[in-house]
Design a protein around this motif. Sequence first.
Motif, PDB file in Angstrom:
ATOM      1  N   LEU A  66       9.073  11.690  -9.131  1.00 29.63           N
ATOM      2  CA  LEU A  66       8.877  10.493  -9.618  1.00 29.63           C
ATOM      3  C   LEU A  66      10.389   9.873  -9.881  1.00 29.63           C
ATOM      4  CD1 LEU A  66       6.907   8.154 -10.169  1.00 29.63           C
ATOM      5  CD2 LEU A  66       6.617   9.244 -12.642  1.00 29.63           C
ATOM      6  N   LEU A  77       5.312   4.175  -4.343  1.00 26.44           N
ATOM      7  CA  LEU A  77       4.684   4.496  -5.543  1.00 26.44           C
ATOM      8  C   LEU A  77       3.324   5.136  -5.239  1.00 26.44           C
ATOM      9  CD1 LEU A  77       6.067   2.530  -8.380  1.00 26.44           C
ATOM     10  CD2 LEU A  77       6.671   4.794  -7.754  1.00 26.44           C
ATOM     11  N   SER A 102       2.092   9.048  -5.522  1.00 23.26           N
ATOM     12  CA  SER A 102       1.049   9.245  -6.263  1.00 23.26           C
ATOM     13  C   SER A 102      -0.029  10.139  -5.673  1.00 23.26           C
ATOM     14  CB  SER A 102       0.538   8.131  -7.030  1.00 23.26           C
ATOM     15  OG  SER A 102       1.685   7.291  -7.675  1.00 23.26           O
ATOM     16  N   SER A 125       0.722  13.472  -4.686  1.00 24.25           N
ATOM     17  CA  SER A 125       0.826  14.471  -5.724  1.00 24.25           C
ATOM     18  C   SER A 125      -0.676  14.956  -6.411  1.00 24.25           C
ATOM     19  CB  SER A 125       1.672  13.588  -7.073  1.00 24.25           C
ATOM     20  OG  SER A 125       2.984  13.173  -6.372  1.00 24.25           O
TER      21      SER A 125
END
Length: 613
Positions: free
Chosen positions: A81, A272, A276, A279
Motif C-alpha cells: 500500500l 487502489l 485492495s 489483498s
Amino acid sequence: MVRDRSWIELLGAKAIRRKSLTEAQSLDTPLNRCLSVWHLTFFGVAHMAGAGIYVLSGTVIKEYAGPAASLSFTLCAIASLFTGMCYVEFASLVPKAGSSYTYTYCVLGELPAFIVGWTMLLDYILSMATVAKAFSGTVDSLSKQKISNFVSANLGTLPKAWSIFDETWDLLAVGLILVLALLLIGGAKFSMSVNAGLSTAQLLCLITATVACFIYGSLDNWTAGSGFFPFGGVGVVEGASIAMFAFSGFESVGSAAEECSNPKRDLPRALLASLSAVSVVYVVACLGLSFVQPYWKLNVAAPFVVAFSGHPGAKWAEVTAAVGTLLATGATKVTGLFVVPRLMYALASDGVIFGAFANVNERVQVPLLGLAFGAVVSSVLALLFRLNFLAEMVSMGTLVSYCFIGVDLFVLRYLHFAELPGDSPVQLRAWAANGFLARCVPGLARVRWLRRLFLAFLLGCVWLATTLSVIIKGTQLWRWAFLAPPGLALIFSGALLTAFKPYDVPGMYMSPGLPLAPLLAVLINVLLLSRLSIRSWIRFFCWLFLGLLMYILYGVKHSKAKSVDDYPDSNQDKAVKDSRPDVIGDQLADTPAADKDKTTSEPENEEKKQSET
C-alpha cells in the motif's frame, strides 16, 4: 578562458537532463484512449493474481508461517500500500506510458530513468516466459506428461551440458505466448475486454475454491501440530518477504496511462481498487488453504488442486481450482505482454533506444514492433531454459522500480528546489518549527539539512539490508547487535525527515502521512532486493551493462530531452530555469506572501550586506 569539458563531464551533463513536466502531462498521444476504470482494474488484478496465490501460497504456509501465513500476506498488503500510494500520486500527475520510467525521467533525470526502464523491460519479458512455463507445466501435469513425452520422442531433447536448459523443447509455452500476441494485435480495448472477462472467471474460481476450503476443512487443522503459529513471529516475517513477490504487478496499471480515457481520475482508482481486491482475496484464500488441510501436508507445486484430492465429494472443487490455476498462469497473462511494447514505445519516443519501436500502427494503434520483439524474446527464453533459471531473475526490475518510485516522490515533494543553494529555506511543520526540535538543531529549515538527512536515510537502508543479508547468519543474540547502528541511523534520519513539510504540487493527489509512503517504500524494497541471490545480481549487472552500452552509443546522441548545452549561450539562464520541475513557479505562487518574500529576498539581502561591507 573557459576550459573545454571532457567527454565524461559532457556525458554527465546529458545524463541528468530531465523531461519537462509540462510535456509529460500532455494528453496528446498516437495511442487510442479507450480504456475505462474497469479495464484498468482487471488489468491490475490479472497481473497480480497469478502464481503468487496458486503456487506461492503453498510455499509460505508449509515452509515459513503455517496457518499464520494470512498474517504474512497482510503485512505484504500493508507494505504494498505504501508503494502503491507513491504510484497513485504520480499516476494522477503524469498520464504517460512507461510508469516508473517516465516518473523518474521527470524527477531524477535521463540516466536513472533509463536504468529503471531497462530493468523493467527485462523483468516483464522474463515474467512472461516464466508464466508461460508455469502454464505449460500445469497442462503437462494434467495430461500425465503425455505432451512432453510426445515432444521428446519426435524432436529429441536439449543438451544437458548446462543445467540452465530445459529437458524438452517447451512448444506449449511458445504457443501460449504467440496466442496472446495475436490477441493483443486486436487493439487495447479488445485485448483488455477479453482480459477483464478471463480475470472475472479466474476470481470466481478462486473465490469458489476458497469457500470450498471452509466447507470441507476443519478447525483442527489450525490447532494441530504446533498450532496457528508453528514457526513463530519470525516465520511470519520471513513468509512476508517471500509473499511480497505475489503483490508485484499493480504498478503495471500505469503502463496503460496513454490508453486510458480519463487517466487523472481512473488510474488512481484502478490501482487502489486492484491492490485492495487482491489483498483481501489473498488473505482469505490463505486462511482457507490452511483450514482444508494441515500445513505440513500441502503440495507446494499445486496447493489448491491437491488439497481437495483427499476429501470425498470435493471433485468439483478440485476441477474449479485447476481451471483457476490455468487461467491465472495462462489466459489472463495477456497483461505481461501488453506492457512490453508500451514500455519500449515510451523509451523509443524519448530517443534512448531505437526509434523504430516508437512507431504505432495506424489501424490497430498498437506498437507492433515492440510487441513482436517481446513475443519473440519471451518465446525463445520459454522454449530453451528451465523455469527456476528464469524465475531467479523475475522481480529484480520490479523491486528496482519500486525503490526509485519512493525516491522520485520524496524528491518531487520535498527537494524539487534542489538546484537552490544549501542555505535556501524550506518549510517545517508547525510542531517542529515552534518546538523543541528547531531549538536543538539550529538551521534545520534549510535545503542542506534536508539533503543530508535523506542521504543518511538511503545509506541507512543499504547498511541495514547488507547487515541482514551478510552479517546476520545465525540465531545468536550477539549477532543482532550489528543491527543497532543502521537501525539508529534510520530511526534518527527518518524521524527528522517527518519534521519537514511537503510542497503541494498542482494537479497531484497527496497521500496522507507524507513522508512515510516514500520512505517505507524505499526501505522495504531495498530489504527485499538484498534477499535476491548473487546469481540474480550477476545477471542483472550483465543486462545493465548491455543497456548502458546502448545508452552511451545511441541514447545520448538521439535523446529528445534538452540539457543546458543544447541552448545558445544567450538563453542559457532560461534553459537552466526551464530544466527545473515546472511546479516551482506554481509553488512559489501558492506560498503565503511573507514566506514568498522571505524565500526570494533573503539571498538578495545577503548579497547587498556583503557588498556594503
